[in-house]
Design a protein around this motif. Structure first.
Motif, PDB file in Angstrom:
ATOM      1  N   ARG A   1      44.278  42.787  42.470  1.00  0.00           N
ATOM      2  CA  ARG A   1      44.432  41.297  43.358  1.00  0.00           C
ATOM      3  C   ARG A   1      43.136  40.968  43.500  1.00  0.00           C
ATOM      4  O   ARG A   1      42.957  39.695  43.497  1.00  0.00           O
ATOM      5  N   THR A   2      42.250  41.881  43.752  1.00  0.00           N
ATOM      6  CA  THR A   2      40.791  41.140  44.207  1.00  0.00           C
ATOM      7  C   THR A   2      40.114  40.551  43.000  1.00  0.00           C
ATOM      8  O   THR A   2      39.539  39.371  43.093  1.00  0.00           O
ATOM      9  N   GLN A   3      40.205  41.171  41.885  1.00  0.00           N
ATOM     10  CA  GLN A   3      39.691  40.484  40.439  1.00  0.00           C
ATOM     11  C   GLN A   3      40.324  39.299  40.268  1.00  0.00           C
ATOM     12  O   GLN A   3      39.562  38.283  39.999  1.00  0.00           O
TER      13      GLN A   3
ATOM     14  N   THR B   1      42.183  37.116  42.093  1.00  0.00           N
ATOM     15  CA  THR B   1      42.062  36.184  43.127  1.00  0.00           C
ATOM     16  C   THR B   1      40.607  35.758  43.236  1.00  0.00           C
ATOM     17  O   THR B   1      40.632  34.253  43.357  1.00  0.00           O
ATOM     18  N   THR B   2      39.879  36.335  43.001  1.00  0.00           N
ATOM     19  CA  THR B   2      38.291  35.882  43.117  1.00  0.00           C
ATOM     20  C   THR B   2      37.960  35.091  41.799  1.00  0.00           C
ATOM     21  O   THR B   2      36.960  34.468  41.995  1.00  0.00           O
ATOM     22  N   GLY B   3      38.545  35.418  40.584  1.00  0.00           N
ATOM     23  CA  GLY B   3      38.123  34.945  39.787  1.00  0.00           C
ATOM     24  C   GLY B   3      36.845  35.702  38.981  1.00  0.00           C
ATOM     25  O   GLY B   3      36.026  34.934  38.243  1.00  0.00           O
ATOM     26  N   GLN B   4      36.858  36.837  39.409  1.00  0.00           N
ATOM     27  CA  GLN B   4      35.426  37.448  39.107  1.00  0.00           C
ATOM     28  C   GLN B   4      35.848  38.988  38.384  1.00  0.00           C
ATOM     29  O   GLN B   4      35.497  39.902  38.788  1.00  0.00           O
TER      30      GLN B   4
ATOM     31  N   LEU C   1      47.380  36.806  38.284  1.00  0.00           N
ATOM     32  CA  LEU C   1      46.308  37.722  38.411  1.00  0.00           C
ATOM     33  C   LEU C   1      46.338  38.371  37.298  1.00  0.00           C
ATOM     34  O   LEU C   1      45.294  39.064  36.850  1.00  0.00           O
TER      35      LEU C   1
END
Length: 336
Positions: A59-61, A63-66, A87
């Motif tokens: 989710r973090t990767q 969502t942030t596009g990183q 995602l």
């Protein structure tokens, strides 16, 4: 190098990927059986990380596009809901020819089956005088099958077991009748001595004789049987589950990731996994390679005759709004 495993028209990759799995003995086994051979065949570097619960980082990767991960070995629920939320990358199966031999229900638009395990009814044979429980209906029958019981503190698999105990045929389970499942769970709840939260805990409960029957992962039962425990299990009414391979949205090495997935599900490599751990291959064509001895094949959850006795979990249902509501309802059920 196994050219056939790469698929027609496939070229060798030239690069690296970051591969994420769930750690412990499972990741050790796949490293020897799949990851190292595939890395050598493709000429790539596979950098490994472990995340028993990959969803927060997906989710973090995403969502942030990183994104820093490429391929994730995770329950398909994460792949499907991640795909629905943008995602996880959608797969182009024309680039994954090794998936052609796999049943459609082993694939989603975002992922492909990698390995299989089962939630099964395990028991202590000594507690039942030659008449052990053989179905979830038996598990719920506290009069004919007295004894201490345990279930997993999680709705996935547990709701399916409750419905089968209530007479729902395996082929009619989905979409799950959630109200009916929780009503059946209310019946057995007073008789559950432990709601386990880890595979290790479930194994210890049976090994130490604290419970006479419980829901358990097949690999955990097999492990304590090999250690000399009074234990056995049945694949009857088992819940056949798996992990899938999927690619993080915006993964830095997408092209190599796709080539890796195609090679990792090749029958030649898939057949190696059961030689190192009690999990079945995600690609059933592995059973046709001759690499898995017949006696070993018949012990595995995804062996065709065993799979026919079980229900294949619908992670797509669990990723739906109804499935998410059922997960929230589970928390309320356990708090009462």
């Amino acid at each position: 190098m196994v050219i056939g495993a790469l698929g027609a028209g496939q070229t060798l990759a030239d690069g690296e990927i970051t591969f994420v799995s769930q750690g412990s003995a499972y990741q050790d086994a796949q490293t020897v059986s799949i990851l190292d051979p595939v890395a050598e065949a493709l000429g790539i570097t596979i950098r490994q990380e472990s995340a028993p619960d990959a969803w927060p980082m997906i989710r973090t990767q995403g969502t942030t596009g990183q994104a820093v991960w490429d391929v994730v070995d995770t329950p398909p629920l994460n792949c499907v809901r991640g795909g629905n939320q943008g995602l996880i990358e959608e797969l182009d199966f024309s680039q994954i020819p090794n998936a052609e031999s796999m049943p459609e229900e082993y694939k989603t638009p975002y992922s492909v089956a990698y390995e299989f395990y089962s939630s099964v009814l395990a028991y202590n044979p000594e507690a039942f005088d030659g008449n052990p429980p053989q179905s979830w209906e038996d598990f719920w029958n506290v009069e004919e099958y007295p004894g201490n019981r345990a279930l997993r503190n999680h709705p996935l698999g547990t709701l399916e077991a409750a419905l089968m105990a209530d007479g729902v045929a395996r082929e009619d389970l989905y979409p799950l009748d959630v109200d009916r499942a929780f009503a059946k769970l209310e019946e057995i709840k007073p008789h559950i001595t432990t709601w386990w939260t880890s595979g290790g805990q479930s194994a210890q409960l049976l090994y130490d004789g604290e419970v006479d029957m419980l829901m358990m992962w097949n690999g955990r039962v097999s492990a304590i049987i090999n250690e000399g425990a009074d234990a056995d299990f049945t694949y009857n009414d088992g819940i056949l589950q798996n992990t899938h391979l999927c690619i993080i949205e915006g993964a830095p090495n997408q092209e190599t990731a796709v080539e890796f997935i195609n090679a990792a599900i090749a029958p030649e490599y898939q057949a190696n996994l059961p030689l190192h751990i009690d999990y079945g291959p995600g690609n059933p064509a592995a059973f046709d390679t001759g690499k898995i001895p017949d006696e070993r094949a018949r012990e595995l959850p995804s062996f065709p005759e065993n799979a026919e006795r079980q229900v294949l979990m619908s992670y797509e249902w669990w990723a739906s709004s109804a499935g998410e509501q059922a997960e929230r309802r589970w928390l309320e059920f356990m708090q009462r």
